[in-house]
Design an enzyme around this catalytic site. Structure first.
Site, mmCIF file in Angstrom:
data_model
loop_
_atom_site.group_PDB
_atom_site.id
_atom_site.type_symbol
_atom_site.label_atom_id
_atom_site.label_comp_id
_atom_site.label_asym_id
_atom_site.label_seq_id
_atom_site.Cartn_x
_atom_site.Cartn_y
_atom_site.Cartn_z
ATOM 1 N N ASN A 102 -97.669 35.943 -16.023
ATOM 2 C CA ASN A 102 -98.866 35.101 -16.091
ATOM 3 C C ASN A 102 -98.597 33.703 -16.641
ATOM 4 O O ASN A 102 -99.320 32.764 -16.315
ATOM 5 C CB ASN A 102 -99.956 35.780 -16.937
ATOM 6 N N GLY B 229 -100.135 26.060 -27.227
ATOM 7 C CA GLY B 229 -100.569 27.313 -26.618
ATOM 8 C C GLY B 229 -99.440 27.983 -25.861
ATOM 9 O O GLY B 229 -98.297 27.503 -25.853
ATOM 10 N N TYR B 230 -99.775 29.101 -25.223
ATOM 11 C CA TYR B 230 -98.715 29.856 -24.565
ATOM 12 C C TYR B 230 -98.343 29.263 -23.211
ATOM 13 O O TYR B 230 -97.178 29.231 -22.846
ATOM 14 C CB TYR B 230 -99.126 31.318 -24.432
ATOM 15 N N CYS C 200 -104.026 32.960 -13.408
ATOM 16 C CA CYS C 200 -102.899 33.893 -13.267
ATOM 17 C C CYS C 200 -103.254 35.092 -12.392
ATOM 18 O O CYS C 200 -102.522 35.440 -11.464
ATOM 19 C CB CYS C 200 -102.407 34.346 -14.633
#
Lengths: 341, 341, 341, 341
Positions: free
Chosen positions: C308, C11-12, C147
């Site tokens: 974020n 994932g990011y 975030c």
């Protein structure tokens, strides 16, 4: 620790020099010159530097003695400035176009004005570690190549050096908006430049001359501004010589770049990022280089991508300085880029 | 066919007026004034108009008699210009900020300069069909509201008019870069403006005064530049009065906008485009209006979106002209916007 | 050197953990888990990591013993996973939403499902150095905040802690597309998401609960997706208590953040970047915090911006780890962000 | 008024057909087929159509008789569908790739599957008014060319038809994200696709075959995805034959396109928009075509730009329909595009 000064620190290449030098463990950023912003904090122009420094811009007249002076002024202006500034530092690194070309006639043809310091051209070593690493070790006059030129040269050099291609090549360069500098004008307002695919140089872009000089090819180059702030990508097309196949091409790239700290060969058969793309390189000093061979047409497509302000400018300058000083080549240049971004 | 002239035709609102009038079946675009570009083709500035017209910009002094004169000049300048230009046309439609506010003291407070033609303020009808349709039918002095003001007024009006909300409201406005005009400057270069989330007006934006005047509320407004060329979106927050629920809110919007040709109520429970969003409105004259009620907090969020150059300016001017002339209100304004875009 | 493993590395947030840990001088990245990509190179998913590592993703079952395990899995899944994974490392750092809220009833209200491990909630220390630095020094269960929550908490905390504001606040959050994760779906295709101003959460966003818990305020939050890949900005509005003026506000921010390595107070009267903006923070661990006071309305606007994926996730995790281990807090987090970008 | 049905109406080309047909004064949009969204309103997928229609998607089985059926399904699927759907309308206009190529062997080579209806290939007239206007007047089987093919063909045709260039040409195509359709997948999420310069077809793109067929040249094409939703631009390079100069080139373009309603020759010596650029063409049916000659290299660069969903698809279909029906060619296609955008 050495002391460094940057001239042209209010511009985008200049700002990137400030960022890299402030983070460099062996360098003290001692001065940043801006003719326009003297007395202003450098972080008022470059907000990413807030909290890292209290330095203010100074005027050229306030320059003292430094170990290295980096010049990020415009072409034309730099050849006037350099002789008068040379006394301020043992080592000069120029990022303008003025001392990249060895032949003053070629300079005049591409820049449209006669070179005013042709006698100095021979003093400069290219700030291109992949081409001139040995010469850089002792160099005190370094001329960093242009951003699109660096990409095209790194894409074409292995093929040209090993004589795998015919000399006529085309270069289709795409660039983000930061490449045209920080000065506001009608062509770079957001509303006009946003979403652009602007062929601002259908022919005869200055970087052509650098590619020809460094690779011994005859390039025809077009340059298009696309939607991006940072980033350059070049697509170079050449005809393969008789008997050259994909294996030979791949081998040439591997051989040339196996030990290069900042060139990665990216040429995959599948996947989203199978060929070089600048977006994942923003802020990094990498130049990614790849290729695709079309055997039935005897053609090779060589692709390169980089961040025009880093490997296409300030990062190449710092890498050259690292070599010049005998430091590890990656020092201060470790940031790998982001994903996604 | 009536004859129309546009002053300020080199700007973005002006260019949009030119586009809309060139496509309007009842209007002949007879003149476009630019102080800077006199003699140049209008399609050299607005390349979307290529092939549609051979018109060139003229100087103010070359203006003749027209049926309608549309003024897209800056605030401050317009109140100087207007008295001297009034003789050139029976009907004047002004798109600057100079004749929107009825109280010269409020003008001075928000614009920071005294109004030089306060005696004319009373002559102007708002170029806001949803608020002033009847008055527009005979109007020869029309002042089109600001782009963010139009969005906020259309979002808040049904709630305020039906006294569903308390008078204190907040307005979070987001705008694309075309809203700040065509003049190049450091803040609107592509490299600086791209990807921005720039709170350029944390308080006291001029459009606040228009919202207060038209809705009878006390707005506190912030304005943020976000990544877009066209487009305005406002998020308005208000406290619901005792006993007001979602049904009442929905009913108010439906009632106010059921017959409006260019206001759509967009307030769905699910889906990607459940609330108004400007991207699908680019080039169109729609203002989409929606809402979400948070009953436990007695709060309502009213959202509106429009294209700042069309419904937020030139389109509202043409819609007002259509009403003024007794033409069908949608004439020349049929383009519905694109998806995706 | 400690050994670290990352779960959810495809994932990011996970990719950002990989980037930061690979560059961290005291950490060996020993494993990256992906249920979907086991056996694939991590740089095939995160092309920015090419040349930095040959690591491949492994399955959860292949996990061994580590000093620290960082979990970047989804909410809901994590509270199931965590008990079974806890034995793999002394220190667990969770980046999901599952262990941020101390009250399981609030969790259920905001996440729509009952908490399956409520007995563990009390073990977690917030991965928020500015709020919980002392507690982090010995912490082996760390829950990194969301975030948008981090941005809003850092914006509001000085005002709330010093009782300068009334408890009702509104939060207008704007976010880039990476915030919704790496999984493809109709709402995050480029064509639909590009240029969006999408109010995807008009009310009741989950991060509201975190803001309430950390600041003791009653927030009403909206969240809008705007055109950006990275970046969160929040605009928080509150009413100032009697007698509170701009000086008191400025002093509160200065006092709270004077010694914070990653919070900068950005609240200038003029200039392009006068208030916090995420674009210059991409890749950096800074959260910029600013404010504007509107005395006549007794209102304060508090603004915060961050990346974020970094300060809003992976960077906060690493900063917390640095504190936990007694290392310098900036270790591995020195990248300052770029300008322009 | 004729009755029209669209198959594949949930896609992007299909949505554009719906928009254009809803605004067409001689066409009643009678049906829109979507296999996935039957029963849903078409404006829930295409929010720009809100307020213009209450039509819902229907299933293929619900199709009745129409005057014209437009097919916007995928390649491969269309050659299966078409024989079975042919009875529903006298006139069929296909926008897939299945009936563009006249030689089934070329189809198989480029699409990787055998053509299942080769006997029908000869029935189709290209939906390319500039190439096949006369044939279109009576045509009841029309195959609209690919978006990049249309651009390249319009760029190269005057040069090829007048034998001004050698047969070997290169085509550098750049395209926005809408070109890859509406289906979500890892490669077109916003975070991955945003800011891309993605060489997704280094060689052998399918549109090559169309260019070869229509222009009699031997093209080598690369295709790059750049940051844009709509828009295609091609840069074509060719070698000029002996004795051909810029005047001859300019004359060829003027001659071919003087009377074309939707091709504009854009080849200026200066100015921002001196060569074709898609951003000002969004939503319009124009294809702008330009060129730059480099005499010393005997090279010509031919540039074309269009909106891939309009002139590169749905608009070309409507223009072809207008010709087929004997209506004015610009009917329903008057929108000129926006500036700025």
């Amino acid at each position: 620790m050495i002391r460094a000064a940057v001239l042209g620190g209010a511009g985008y290449i200049g700002g990137e020099l400030l960022r890299l030098l402030l983070g460099h463990p062996e360098v003290e950023l001692a001065a940043a010159v801006s003719s326009r912003l003297g007395g202003k904090r450098i972080d008022s122009t470059h907000p990413n530097l807030r909290g890292l420094t209290d330095l203010t811009f100074c005027a050229e007249e306030e320059l003292e003695q430094y170990d290295v002076l980096l010049l990020a002024a415009g072409h034309g202006a730099t050849m006037e400035l350099l002789p008068r500034l040379a006394g301020h530092a043992k080592t000069l690194i120029d990022l303008s176009g003025d001392f990249r070309l060895t032949d003053p006639a070629v300079y005049e043809a591409y820049y449209g004005l006669p070179h005013t310091a042709p006698e100095l051209l021979g003093d400069f070593v290219p700030g291109a570690p992949e081409l001139a690493r040995e010469a850089l070790r002792g160099a005190d006059r370094i001329a960093v190549p242009g951003c699109m030129a660096t990409a095209a040269i790194l894409a074409l050099r292995p093929l040209a050096a090993e004589q795998l291609i015919e000399p006529d090549v085309t270069v289709d360069a795409r660039t983000g908006s930061s490449g045209s500098g920080a000065t506001a004008g009608p062509a770079n307002t957001h509303a006009e430049r946003s979403g652009a695919m602007r062929v601002f140089a259908p022919a005869g872009h200055r970087h052509e001359a650098e590619i020809a000089q460094s690779c011994g090819v005859r390039p025809t180059m077009t340059a298009t501004g696309v939607e991006a702030v940072r980033g350059v990508q070049v697509l170079c097309r050449a005809t393969l010589r008789d008997g050259v196949d994909e294996t030979a091409v791949r081998r040439a790239y591997r051989r040339h770049y196996a030990d290069e700290p900042f060139v990665r060969v990216v040429a995959q058969r599948r996947g989203m990022y199978r060929l070089p793309e600048p977006k994942v390189l923003s802020g990094s000093n990498y130049c990614d280089v790849g290729f695709a061979v079309r055997p039935e047409a005897r053609q090779v497509l060589a692709v390169a991508a980089l961040d025009n302000l880093v490997k296409g400018g300030a990062g190449n300058a710092v890498q050259s300085l690292n070599i010049r000083m005998g430091w590890p080549e990656r020092l201060g240049l470790e940031f790998p880029g982001l994903h996604p971004v």
